[in-house]
Design a protein around this motif. Sequence first.
Motif, PDB file in Angstrom:
ATOM      1  N   HIS A   1       1.183  -1.597  -0.157  1.00  0.00           N
ATOM      2  CA  HIS A   1       0.577  -0.222   0.051  1.00  0.00           C
ATOM      3  C   HIS A   1       1.132   0.815  -0.296  1.00  0.00           C
TER       4      HIS A   1
ATOM      5  N   LEU B   1      -2.498  -1.011  -4.402  1.00  0.00           N
ATOM      6  CA  LEU B   1      -3.386   0.020  -3.430  1.00  0.00           C
ATOM      7  C   LEU B   1      -2.957   1.766  -3.244  1.00  0.00           C
TER       8      LEU B   1
ATOM      9  N   LEU C   1      -3.209   5.421  -1.742  1.00  0.00           N
ATOM     10  CA  LEU C   1      -4.506   5.977  -1.621  1.00  0.00           C
ATOM     11  C   LEU C   1      -3.775   7.607  -1.923  1.00  0.00           C
TER      12      LEU C   1
ATOM     13  N   ILE D   1      -8.846   6.028  -3.528  1.00  0.00           N
ATOM     14  CA  ILE D   1      -7.803   4.750  -3.354  1.00  0.00           C
ATOM     15  C   ILE D   1      -8.041   5.039  -5.321  1.00  0.00           C
TER      16      ILE D   1
ATOM     17  N   TRP E   1      -3.393   1.361   6.996  1.00  0.00           N
ATOM     18  CA  TRP E   1      -4.356   1.498   5.568  1.00  0.00           C
ATOM     19  C   TRP E   1      -6.038   1.362   5.834  1.00  0.00           C
TER      20      TRP E   1
END
Length: 136
Positions: free
Chosen positions: A3, A46, A48, A61, A126
């Motif tokens: 992440h 993924l 942010l 996202i 996350w």
Amino acid sequence: MAHWLVKSEPVKYSWEKFNKDGRTFWDGVRNYQARNNLRLMQEGDLVLFYHSNDGKAVVGIAKVVKEFYQDPTIDDDRWVSVMLKPVKAFKKPVTLAEIKANKKLQDMALVRIGRLSVQPVTDEEWNVILEMGGMK
């Protein structure tokens, strides 16, 4: 899967513009630590999406759809880019103030190394941020 968090000034490239475009290459990174983080991103990771300066909040996202390659905006192979696509907007943006106030996020890179434009996010961070944003 890892992440990440990427920062963008909304006046330069907003979450709304990102969604209209449908995908974008993440370019213009000229910090070695941020560049090294781009090189570590893998397809499917993924991300942010954080509005910096104006707004100062995680707003959505994104997903890495193409791993690092030469940044097309500069003729210097030290700098790279990745391709991102939007996945989902947060139901409630998570502000920097809320992140700093949460004890579980005190060690987050966003809090410790505020100027870093591309940074890793732990699984725990996350999950906490997704919960704060109404995504869980």
